[in-house]
Design an enzyme around this catalytic site. Sequence first.
Site, PDB file in Angstrom:
ATOM      1  N   VAL A 128      25.410 -45.384  13.181  1.00 50.69           N
ATOM      2  CA  VAL A 128      24.789 -44.183  12.642  1.00 50.69           C
ATOM      3  C   VAL A 128      25.727 -43.539  11.622  1.00 50.69           C
ATOM      4  O   VAL A 128      26.902 -43.293  11.915  1.00 50.69           O
ATOM      5  CB  VAL A 128      24.454 -43.169  13.754  1.00 50.69           C
ATOM      6  CG1 VAL A 128      23.717 -41.970  13.171  1.00 50.69           C
ATOM      7  CG2 VAL A 128      23.625 -43.830  14.844  1.00 50.69           C
TER       8      VAL A 128
ATOM      9  N   GLY B 280      28.588 -42.448  14.709  1.00 50.91           N
ATOM     10  CA  GLY B 280      28.290 -43.036  16.011  1.00 50.91           C
ATOM     11  C   GLY B 280      27.965 -44.500  15.889  1.00 50.91           C
ATOM     12  O   GLY B 280      27.556 -44.974  14.816  1.00 50.91           O
ATOM     13  N   SER B 281      28.161 -45.240  16.971  1.00 46.79           N
ATOM     14  CA  SER B 281      27.833 -46.666  16.954  1.00 46.79           C
ATOM     15  C   SER B 281      27.546 -47.134  18.368  1.00 46.79           C
ATOM     16  O   SER B 281      28.003 -46.538  19.350  1.00 46.79           O
ATOM     17  CB  SER B 281      28.996 -47.484  16.358  1.00 46.79           C
ATOM     18  OG  SER B 281      30.169 -47.318  17.136  1.00 46.79           O
TER      19      SER B 281
ATOM     20  N   ASP C 158      17.332 -46.322  28.022  1.00 43.14           N
ATOM     21  CA  ASP C 158      18.762 -46.136  27.765  1.00 43.14           C
ATOM     22  C   ASP C 158      19.112 -44.654  27.675  1.00 43.14           C
ATOM     23  O   ASP C 158      19.792 -44.224  26.749  1.00 43.14           O
ATOM     24  CB  ASP C 158      19.161 -46.861  26.468  1.00 43.14           C
ATOM     25  CG  ASP C 158      20.664 -47.111  26.394  1.00 43.14           C
ATOM     26  OD1 ASP C 158      21.302 -47.172  27.453  1.00 43.14           O
ATOM     27  OD2 ASP C 158      21.192 -47.240  25.275  1.00 43.14           O
TER      28      ASP C 158
END
Length: 701
Positions: free
Chosen positions: A390, A383-384, A512
């Site tokens: 990540v 993930g990013s 977020d």
Amino acid sequence: MFHTLPNLRELYIAANQISGPIPPSITNASTFFLALEASRNSLTGQIPSMGKVSGKIPATIGNLIGLTLLTMEKNGIGGNIPTTFGKFQKMQKLNLGANKLSGETSAYIGNLTQLYHLELEENLLDGNIPPSIGNCQNLQYLDMSHNKLTGTIPLDLFKLSSLTKLLNLSLNSLSGSIPEEVGHLRNLGWLDMSENHLSGGIPQTIGDCIVLENLYLQGNSLRGSIPSSLAKLKGLQRLDLSRNRLSGSIPNVLPDISFLKYFNVSFNTLEGEVPIKGVFGKASEILVMGNNKLCGGISELHLPSCPVKGYKLAKHHKIRLIAGIVSAIAFLLILSIILTIYWRRKRSKKVPSDSPTIDQLATISYQSLHNGTDGFLATNLIGSGHFSSVYKGTLKEFEDKVVAIKVLDLQKKGAHKSFISECNALRNIKHRNLIQILTCCSSIDYKGQEFKALIFEYMTNGSLEQWLHPQTQSAEHPRKLSLDQRLNIMVDVASALHYLHHECQQPIIHRDLKPSNVLLDNEMVARVSDFGIAKLLSTINGTTSKQTSTVGIKGTLGYVPPEYGVGLEVSTSGDMYSFGILMLEMLTGRSPTDEMFEDGQNLRNFIITSFPDNLLQILDPRLIPTYEAPPLKGNNWNLDPNVEMCLLSLFRIGLSCSSESPKDRLDIADVTRELNRISETFLIGMNTSEELNLKSNAVVI
């Protein structure tokens, strides 16, 4: 009208279609007027001569001092309850439930000494429960549930030994503890204090309420263990202690309650073995989910097996004595060696004065992370985002456990101490629905640049984003979330937000919240991640703020509340907006950034155009085949009634939370309470439907 009926003693006009205000002429009735029953009407509306809305109880009604019965429940009566009610010293039954009454329940109640039945439920009453209620020594039935009552429960209430039928204070905002005096209610059959803010423990004296048949304490913040004195309640039929913070084990004396047919302790922190006798032998009658350390029980509960108990001590006293002596000598010998080594090293090694203090969190080296991810290989990237990437990795420091490594994309210098301090603070934030930080890294990489990373638990089922919007779909293992799974995830996320907003030492604003920041463990329990990233970024950048999350990240397009776009400070209501959009996305299967939303259209407006009459037009198509009911006519399919009721409630919450104006949004405490209620109702409805299906499909041989 009433002055023309001087001999009128009783008037029964219940369950009609009478509307308009309560006529003032009612106060002209005779003082011998004993009973008025006007429930289940529409006593509110317009005064024709004045054109103004009215629905209040006239204060002059107190002139009817002979009244012994007054029932006006299920109307539309508003305003305060007149203090002239204190004149009803002969009143025996008073029912004003299910109206729109507001204001405080004043001390007038203490004057109604002949009262044996009082119902004020489902109104808008606020303030404290008046201690003067202790004067009502004949009171048998008291229902003040579903109001806005605050403060503690007065001890005077527990002096009413006359209470035999019901005491219901549920769905209020009462605080404080359950007093020991609750044991004085020895003849009470039904006690409900659920869905409040009660804290402390459940007193052992609850076992003195020996006639009790129904006990509901769910949805509070009760701590401590389940009192074993409950076993004294031989006639207890229903016991609900769910959604508290109870710990310890389930008392092994509870199976002895032979009449118990419903037992719910779900979502606490209980541990140990679940009994198998009595009510615990029927999976349909007990709920224990959400207690991760429970084990054993009947196979239908699908709990892990309990660990094998240690070997019993040797039978012979002589062997035990010898073993104890040898162990003590060995312990003292090892302790002396360790102390000697420790003091020698302390004298020879000087600790640098500027070294940061790390009391709870042991940092890990860049080399360990580099090795554990095969040099941060692209195939390990899971993930990013804008501020981090990540990686999946294994670390020897955690016995080759698979972990998630979030590498912060910042190259700021001189933030080592503040970064470690914030990591320690995050590690102290623990909740079953928050991703747990394991350790951190603040070092220099092989290029000589400052490197900072956080190491978290690895979630085997990925993110909610991957389940709602899968990039690829496997025929063998399709990623599909049922309605009950989605409902559980909503409850989990709401529980995490409630903890961040209300239960931390300093409120934390997530800023977020979106599907990619909601991770799912191997049991599909939702864990909210990135809840402290904004604070971490502020410490690295060397900035400070009034809130724990007021700089750095301001949210993701589609989930960020509109007020952030005009420069307003972040707030908990901003998180509620994001949560509302998240709920709507889970129900419709549509992202707020979907290409269809353009030219001023958005996800919320898309739903409003079809809600509530055309649910199938907006519902995620993946849900319809699972929960549809056979068509009644033609080819139009219908949703199962239990499912439809659940969906309508969830859509309403999502729409309320995502209101454009922050003041119109629900608070997370109200949302958590309502989602738990929906979840329980839906679960009961699903179990009932399954039982009916089993019966209808049964084959008689």
